[in-house]
Design an enzyme around this catalytic site. Sequence first.
Site, PDB file in Angstrom:
ATOM      1  N   LEU A  15       0.891  -1.329   0.016  1.00 50.50           N
ATOM      2  CA  LEU A  15       0.026   0.234  -0.475  1.00 50.50           C
ATOM      3  C   LEU A  15       1.029   1.405  -0.180  1.00 50.50           C
ATOM      4  CD1 LEU A  15      -2.797  -1.550   2.037  1.00 50.50           C
ATOM      5  CD2 LEU A  15      -3.017  -1.063  -0.026  1.00 50.50           C
ATOM      6  N   GLY A  60       1.824  -5.107   1.930  1.00 53.13           N
ATOM      7  CA  GLY A  60       0.101  -5.583   0.233  1.00 53.13           C
ATOM      8  C   GLY A  60       0.540  -6.243  -1.057  1.00 53.13           C
ATOM      9  N   ASN A  83       4.990  -7.344   6.783  1.00 46.56           N
ATOM     10  CA  ASN A  83       5.565  -6.653   7.389  1.00 46.56           C
ATOM     11  C   ASN A  83       4.932  -5.562   8.126  1.00 46.56           C
ATOM     12  OD1 ASN A  83       5.389  -5.188   4.870  1.00 46.56           O
ATOM     13  ND2 ASN A  83       7.549  -4.040   5.713  1.00 46.56           N
ATOM     14  N   GLU A  84       3.792  -5.791   8.857  1.00 48.05           N
ATOM     15  CA  GLU A  84       2.789  -4.735   9.254  1.00 48.05           C
ATOM     16  C   GLU A  84       4.057  -3.970  10.472  1.00 48.05           C
ATOM     17  OE1 GLU A  84       2.026  -6.192   7.102  1.00 48.05           O
ATOM     18  OE2 GLU A  84       0.343  -5.660   5.740  1.00 48.05           O
TER      19      GLU A  84
END
Lengths: 208, 208, 208
Positions: A15, A60, A83-84
């Site tokens: 994103l 994303g 990896n957020e």
Amino acid sequence: MVLASAAPGIFSAGLDILEMYQSTPERCVAFWRALQDAWLNLYGSRLITMAAIEGHSPAGGCLLAMSCDYRVMAEGKFQIGLNETKLGIVAPFWFTDVMLNTIGHRETEKALQLGALYSAQQALSIGLVDKVVPLAEVMPTVEGELKNWLQIPAAARVITKTSMRKAVLDRLRSQKEKDAQFFADFINRDSVQKSLGMYIASLQKKKN
Amino acid sequence: MVLASAAPGIFSAGLDILEMYQSTPERCVAFWRALQDAWLNLYGSRLITMAAIEGHSPAGGCLLAMSCDYRVMAEGKFQIGLNETKLGIVAPFWFTDVMLNTIGHRETEKALQLGALYSAQQALSIGLVDKVVPLAEVMPTVEGELKNWLQIPAAARVITKTSMRKAVLDRLRSQKEKDAQFFADFINRDSVQKSLGMYIASLQKKKN
Amino acid sequence: MVLASAAPGIFSAGLDILEMYQSTPERCVAFWRALQDAWLNLYGSRLITMAAIEGHSPAGGCLLAMSCDYRVMAEGKFQIGLNETKLGIVAPFWFTDVMLNTIGHRETEKALQLGALYSAQQALSIGLVDKVVPLAEVMPTVEGELKNWLQIPAAARVITKTSMRKAVLDRLRSQKEKDAQFFADFINRDSVQKSLGMYIASLQKKKN
């Protein structure tokens, strides 16, 4: 359908973080709805979908790859993963659901708690990708694989695919608005905006 | 209980395709009910069940093997898998449920979309069988394994087995009639009958 | 938080069998409630939890290890597993749930039917532990791993962990009394008391 990237070294960077930084709640909700719809169409597609992962594939980008029917990744320095957590944000429940369907519960729990990014070889060993080949062979390998899949009677294949993905698709479909609102609220928290600001600054430092 | 075959080269060829071809809806429903009951008894059996896979094991043959407590397969040219999609038909939901419980979601999705048939070594690597040995050692290996299992206190083992398989058994039990009707309707579609006719013709060609 | 043992050669021997033998129903219920609460706190902990498995880890010891975020086990003669079935008793449903989340359905079904105890290498190969090292390196390895985990933003990590364990935690929370009553009734059956008595006698024989 083959998902690939025109940008060398990047499959999909995920994103657009800039879209989440210092934005308005309305804009965040609209952005999130567009993402939800794109994903519902991809994961629920009647087509055969294949990911040609010829570069980095974080967040994303990893979601898009996992949502395909088959994944071929280039060996080398590229990384893939959700990896957020490392950015101080949390992968939405439907990202988690797709990862559970791909690598199972234990690997997903570890991957998400750590925000882990995997090399191609590591991704292969936990089942996050299906094949690893040299960069130049990614696209020919995908095309060869696609030919195999195209020999399967389409109607039976589509019913099979749809029925196996239905539960995960329905879970998002039934709470799209709630999910979008949660995202907009979460992303506009002071602490999260601060994390994102620091992350963007670090990226710009790398560039210079 | 050991499931084995008296026919050299074949563990179980699965359902009798001829039984599905140019049949009546009533006959199809009766056929399907018999299969449902046989499977409910096998998967829900209080006995220790072991599959001695000494030959090909496609479709229904693979279902029977997966429904046992342990699977030993002969190395060599034999293949195992739910290959329904390749014939233009779709594996019933309870075939899928048993495969999910055996090899997990990702492998099941790939296996069913492709109607994949695996060699013994491939089956071992994805957990579809538990052990691969030379043909002559399949039965002695099963018998040795059975001795280990018989040392476990039976009451505790049966409660454990039953509780782990209950959800999948209950899912079919709660919709037996609907499932049988769906099968009869599906199999009598023109397009499916045409696929089956072509498949039977190709088998007869091979024989001659 | 690091779970380790002060007793050489034993990580945790599991529940105190003597506590279950010739006890009263009231005492059994109280004992079980204490175990439920301890486990709900551990599996649902907001802290990073790591198991340093420097010795045998049967039954309840295996549950504690599986409930951590990461498991390092000493190579050598030690064993780990839910071996309840071998004693003629049945692992409670929440032990099973945690094992399903750790090693998946097929391995859990086999492990629980057999009451299997695994060597460190076997445990590694099925994903029951995350790393195997020489005994003297278990604690340094855990500490090194802990440093990695501590670098992850805590708020995002905790939300991720909590959401992935919620279903299993809620399942016990919603039926704590029923589960405690079932345990007390089951353990006081004549046949189970007889099994336990024989098991305790065999342990005492080994000691002498």
